[in-house]
Design an enzyme around this catalytic site. Structure first.
Site, short mmCIF file in Angstrom:
data_model
loop_
_atom_site.label_atom_id
_atom_site.label_comp_id
_atom_site.label_asym_id
_atom_site.label_seq_id
_atom_site.Cartn_x
_atom_site.Cartn_y
_atom_site.Cartn_z
N ASP A 1 0.61 -8.33 9.58
CA ASP A 1 0.10 -8.60 10.78
C ASP A 1 -1.09 -9.56 10.71
OD1 ASP A 1 -2.10 -7.38 9.27
OD2 ASP A 1 -2.53 -5.71 10.67
N HIS A 2 -1.80 -9.93 11.43
CA HIS A 2 -2.86 -11.10 11.60
C HIS A 2 -3.67 -10.82 10.15
CE1 HIS A 2 -3.99 -7.75 13.97
NE2 HIS A 2 -5.43 -7.97 13.64
N CYS B 1 -1.16 -5.88 5.50
CA CYS B 1 -2.06 -5.54 6.75
C CYS B 1 -3.49 -5.76 6.04
CB CYS B 1 -1.81 -4.41 7.45
SG CYS B 1 -1.93 -2.96 6.36
N THR C 1 -5.46 -3.63 5.04
CA THR C 1 -5.89 -2.65 3.69
C THR C 1 -4.59 -2.27 2.89
OG1 THR C 1 -5.75 -0.72 5.13
CG2 THR C 1 -7.90 -1.45 4.89
N ILE D 1 -2.67 0.10 4.06
CA ILE D 1 -2.68 1.49 4.37
C ILE D 1 -1.69 1.62 5.79
CG2 ILE D 1 -3.71 3.71 5.11
CD1 ILE D 1 -6.27 2.58 3.49
N HIS E 1 6.89 5.30 -12.06
CA HIS E 1 6.86 6.39 -11.88
C HIS E 1 7.35 6.63 -10.36
CE1 HIS E 1 3.38 7.50 -14.67
NE2 HIS E 1 4.44 6.73 -15.41
N ARG F 1 11.71 12.58 -15.90
CA ARG F 1 10.91 13.47 -15.17
C ARG F 1 10.58 13.03 -14.11
NH1 ARG F 1 7.60 11.01 -18.54
NH2 ARG F 1 5.37 10.87 -17.93
N HIS F 2 10.45 11.60 -14.06
CA HIS F 2 10.24 10.94 -12.46
C HIS F 2 11.31 11.04 -11.54
CE1 HIS F 2 6.46 9.75 -14.27
NE2 HIS F 2 6.94 9.12 -15.39
C1 RB5 Z 1 -6.04 -4.77 11.55
O1 RB5 Z 1 -7.47 -4.93 12.30
C2 RB5 Z 1 -6.09 -3.50 10.90
O2 RB5 Z 1 -6.29 -2.33 11.37
C3 RB5 Z 1 -4.63 -3.37 10.07
O3 RB5 Z 1 -4.34 -4.84 9.30
C4 RB5 Z 1 -4.52 -2.69 8.85
O4 RB5 Z 1 -5.53 -2.60 7.96
C5 RB5 Z 1 -4.29 -1.02 9.31
O5 RB5 Z 1 -4.15 -0.44 8.45
#
Ligand code: RB5
Length: 150
Positions: free
Chosen positions: A8-9, A65, A67, A69, A98, A132-133
């Site tokens: 993403d951006h 992205c 993070t 996440i 692993h 094991r993994h």
């Molecule tokens: C975008 O602002 C941000 O929320 C996205 O890039 C990301 O970190 C989501 O997990």
């Protein structure tokens, strides 16, 4: 090794730097967006690149992205995908040795480019240890089967 990339951006700049590294290392990849100056939903771009791995068209994906996440949550919705957010050399290595991760998720707002390059280098180099993994990863895929039953 053929990689599908997407961001993403918030991950765009880091993706650009990793693309330059992959080029210099001779690793084949296709970028499924986003492009510069766009503000987009990571879900759409992460899903597009992950689909290409599920279909077998690409071996693995690297998603970016803010993070890592959000992208990992998206990719882990797909069958056969193990997506890992990595933030240092150890997590990059262990996600392969692993977890047998086939999708790497990186945070453009939390990683310095030099460290991100090292994470990618290790993630491409390290092999799944099996043993094991193997049993543990098989259990993950079994959960997937049970929970995706229509
Ligand atoms: C975008 O602002 C941000 O929320 C996205 O890039 C990301 O970190 C989501 O997990």
């Amino acid at each position: 090794m053929k990689l599908a990339l997407a961001s993403d951006h918030a991950g765009y700049e880091l993706k650009k730097q990793i693309m330059a590294y992959l080029k210099s290392a001779g690793v084949e990849f296709v970028d499924f967006g986003c492009g510069p100056g766009e503000s987009v939903d990571y879900v759409d771009y992460g899903a597009e690149a992950t689909r290409r791995v599920v279909s077998g068209e690409f071996d693995r994906a690297i998603l970016f992205c803010g993070t890592g996440i959000g992208m990992s949550v998206v990719a882990n919705k797909f069958p056969g995908i193990i997506a890992a957010v990595c933030w240092d050399e150890y997590t990059a290595t262990a996600s392969r040795t692993h977890n047998n991760a086939n999708v790497l998720c990186l945070g453009g707002r939390v990683l310095k480019p030099e460290l991100a390059v090292e994470i990618v280098r290790l993630w491409l180099e390290k092999q799944f240890e099996g043993g094991r993994h193997e049993r543990r990863v098989a259990k993950i895929h079994q959960l997937e089967k049970e929970n995706f039953k229509k």
